[in-house]
Design a protein around this motif. Sequence first.
Motif, PDB file in Angstrom:
ATOM      1  N   GLY A 124       0.789  -1.228   0.000  1.00  0.00           N
ATOM      2  CA  GLY A 124       0.000   0.000   0.000  1.00  0.00           C
ATOM      3  C   GLY A 124       0.821   1.278   0.000  1.00  0.00           C
ATOM      4  N   ASP A 125       2.135   1.187   0.287  1.00  0.00           N
ATOM      5  CA  ASP A 125       2.993   2.377   0.314  1.00  0.00           C
ATOM      6  C   ASP A 125       3.620   2.616  -1.054  1.00  0.00           C
ATOM      7  N   LEU A 126       3.781   3.890  -1.407  1.00  0.00           N
ATOM      8  CA  LEU A 126       4.403   4.258  -2.670  1.00  0.00           C
ATOM      9  C   LEU A 126       5.917   4.231  -2.525  1.00  0.00           C
ATOM     10  N   GLY A 127       6.587   3.657  -3.504  1.00  0.00           N
ATOM     11  CA  GLY A 127       8.039   3.625  -3.509  1.00  0.00           C
ATOM     12  C   GLY A 127       8.562   3.777  -4.916  1.00  0.00           C
ATOM     13  N   PHE A 128       9.877   3.903  -5.041  1.00  0.00           N
ATOM     14  CA  PHE A 128      10.455   3.941  -6.374  1.00  0.00           C
ATOM     15  C   PHE A 128      11.905   3.485  -6.326  1.00  0.00           C
ATOM     16  N   GLN A 140      -4.469   8.309 -28.564  1.00  0.00           N
ATOM     17  CA  GLN A 140      -5.482   9.343 -28.348  1.00  0.00           C
ATOM     18  C   GLN A 140      -4.868  10.406 -27.449  1.00  0.00           C
ATOM     19  N   PHE A 141      -4.832  11.644 -27.907  1.00  0.00           N
ATOM     20  CA  PHE A 141      -4.319  12.732 -27.090  1.00  0.00           C
ATOM     21  C   PHE A 141      -5.458  13.275 -26.245  1.00  0.00           C
ATOM     22  N   GLY A 142      -5.225  13.375 -24.938  1.00  0.00           N
ATOM     23  CA  GLY A 142      -6.251  13.878 -24.029  1.00  0.00           C
ATOM     24  C   GLY A 142      -6.157  13.194 -22.683  1.00  0.00           C
ATOM     25  N   ASP A 143      -7.262  13.194 -21.961  1.00  0.00           N
ATOM     26  CA  ASP A 143      -7.287  12.618 -20.619  1.00  0.00           C
ATOM     27  C   ASP A 143      -7.012  11.121 -20.650  1.00  0.00           C
ATOM     28  N   VAL A 144      -6.462  10.628 -19.537  1.00  0.00           N
ATOM     29  CA  VAL A 144      -6.122   9.211 -19.445  1.00  0.00           C
ATOM     30  C   VAL A 144      -7.271   8.417 -18.837  1.00  0.00           C
ATOM     31  N   SER A 145      -7.261   7.126 -19.067  1.00  0.00           N
ATOM     32  CA  SER A 145      -8.249   6.233 -18.477  1.00  0.00           C
ATOM     33  C   SER A 145      -7.902   6.011 -17.005  1.00  0.00           C
ATOM     34  N   GLN A 146      -8.900   5.847 -16.191  1.00  0.00           N
ATOM     35  CA  GLN A 146      -8.704   5.596 -14.762  1.00  0.00           C
ATOM     36  C   GLN A 146      -8.710   4.095 -14.489  1.00  0.00           C
ATOM     37  N   TYR A 147      -7.896   3.701 -13.497  1.00  0.00           N
ATOM     38  CA  TYR A 147      -7.812   2.288 -13.125  1.00  0.00           C
ATOM     39  C   TYR A 147      -8.708   2.033 -11.926  1.00  0.00           C
ATOM     40  N   ASP A 148      -9.522   0.987 -12.001  1.00  0.00           N
ATOM     41  CA  ASP A 148     -10.408   0.587 -10.915  1.00  0.00           C
ATOM     42  C   ASP A 148      -9.687  -0.480 -10.092  1.00  0.00           C
ATOM     43  N   SER A 149      -9.076  -0.055  -8.974  1.00  0.00           N
ATOM     44  CA  SER A 149      -8.277  -0.970  -8.143  1.00  0.00           C
ATOM     45  C   SER A 149      -9.107  -2.107  -7.575  1.00  0.00           C
ATOM     46  N   THR A 197       2.157   1.327 -10.345  1.00  0.00           N
ATOM     47  CA  THR A 197       1.449   1.452  -9.066  1.00  0.00           C
ATOM     48  C   THR A 197       0.118   0.713  -9.030  1.00  0.00           C
ATOM     49  N   GLU A 198      -0.432   0.364 -10.214  1.00  0.00           N
ATOM     50  CA  GLU A 198      -1.689  -0.400 -10.197  1.00  0.00           C
ATOM     51  C   GLU A 198      -1.465  -1.812  -9.675  1.00  0.00           C
ATOM     52  N   TYR A 199      -0.225  -2.277  -9.793  1.00  0.00           N
ATOM     53  CA  TYR A 199       0.101  -3.607  -9.289  1.00  0.00           C
ATOM     54  C   TYR A 199       0.721  -3.460  -7.912  1.00  0.00           C
ATOM     55  N   ASN A 200      -0.010  -3.852  -6.879  1.00  0.00           N
ATOM     56  CA  ASN A 200       0.446  -3.681  -5.503  1.00  0.00           C
ATOM     57  C   ASN A 200       1.210  -4.927  -5.061  1.00  0.00           C
ATOM     58  N   ALA A 201       2.527  -4.873  -5.137  1.00  0.00           N
ATOM     59  CA  ALA A 201       3.359  -6.024  -4.754  1.00  0.00           C
ATOM     60  C   ALA A 201       3.418  -6.160  -3.245  1.00  0.00           C
ATOM     61  N   GLU A 202       3.297  -7.349  -2.764  1.00  0.00           N
ATOM     62  CA  GLU A 202       3.357  -7.597  -1.323  1.00  0.00           C
ATOM     63  C   GLU A 202       4.692  -8.222  -0.944  1.00  0.00           C
ATOM     64  N   ASN A 246       4.127  15.342  -9.813  1.00  0.00           N
ATOM     65  CA  ASN A 246       3.955  16.130  -8.588  1.00  0.00           C
ATOM     66  C   ASN A 246       2.938  15.470  -7.658  1.00  0.00           C
ATOM     67  N   ASP A 247       1.894  14.868  -8.243  1.00  0.00           N
ATOM     68  CA  ASP A 247       0.905  14.150  -7.428  1.00  0.00           C
ATOM     69  C   ASP A 247       1.544  12.959  -6.725  1.00  0.00           C
ATOM     70  N   TYR A 248       2.423  12.240  -7.429  1.00  0.00           N
ATOM     71  CA  TYR A 248       3.123  11.116  -6.803  1.00  0.00           C
ATOM     72  C   TYR A 248       4.020  11.600  -5.671  1.00  0.00           C
ATOM     73  N   VAL A 249       4.764  12.663  -5.917  1.00  0.00           N
ATOM     74  CA  VAL A 249       5.696  13.184  -4.906  1.00  0.00           C
ATOM     75  C   VAL A 249       4.953  13.504  -3.618  1.00  0.00           C
ATOM     76  N   ASP A 250       3.766  14.068  -3.736  1.00  0.00           N
ATOM     77  CA  ASP A 250       2.978  14.415  -2.556  1.00  0.00           C
ATOM     78  C   ASP A 250       2.543  13.192  -1.753  1.00  0.00           C
ATOM     79  N   LYS A 251       2.541  12.013  -2.396  1.00  0.00           N
ATOM     80  CA  LYS A 251       2.097  10.786  -1.720  1.00  0.00           C
ATOM     81  C   LYS A 251       3.219  10.040  -1.003  1.00  0.00           C
ATOM     82  N   PHE A 252       4.478  10.422  -1.274  1.00  0.00           N
ATOM     83  CA  PHE A 252       5.584   9.762  -0.576  1.00  0.00           C
ATOM     84  C   PHE A 252       5.584  10.177   0.886  1.00  0.00           C
ATOM     85  N   SER A 253       5.982   9.256   1.763  1.00  0.00           N
ATOM     86  CA  SER A 253       5.974   9.560   3.195  1.00  0.00           C
ATOM     87  C   SER A 253       7.020  10.607   3.555  1.00  0.00           C
TER      88      SER A 253
END
Length: 198
Positions: free
Chosen positions: A68-72, A100-109, A193-198, A129-136
């Motif tokens: 559940g935690d974001l990493g890189f 297709q240029f424009g908005d991206v599709s959303q992933y349903d977790s 990030t759609e694939y949550n490795a445990e 920038n959205d990802y950076v804000d999610k890092f602890s």
Amino acid sequence: MKKNIIMYTMLFLLCSFSFIRAQTAEDKKQISTAVTEILKGFQTKNGDLMNAYVNKAYGVGVLFKSGGDLGFVLNEEVDFDMPLGYIEKAWNIRNQFPIQFGDVSQYDSKNKKWKKEGLFVQFNSNSVNDYVDKFSDVSSIKDQDIFKINSDPEDVVFVTLAENSKENAPINGFRFVMTRIGAKWYLTLIDVTEYNAE
């Protein structure tokens, strides 16, 4: 005299607008070629094809979730003989959609699938920038060069190949970030990030 000033002003604005449109058309052309080759490289597991778009000074980062935690992890290049963060060697894509240029599709977790299939390219993306804000520990992440070069959304393109496949679930499709560095667009981040490795 007043008419001449207005006429010159209008001419200047039209020329400026034409230059901006030409630049956007050139960006679309360059990005379309890069997206096609990056996806082909991933599909065929050809690191050399993908590395043509990796900037040697910055490398390529892989964004992932673990527990559940974001990493890189930062890699110098794409090498399918070595682990690329949480990218599995068996991860397959079909890559059958036109861009297709424009908005991206959303992933349903919850259901582990994309709401809409396709190949989406989003200009002026604030995704990094959205990802950076999610890092602890945000401060140390923002100081890393790979994130600094992605801080201006005008230089960031977010690419989503949204494919739903029962045999690949929960890994469907492929996402990555391209960044304009100088006059060229580079592959800078791969998003798994759609694939949550445990």
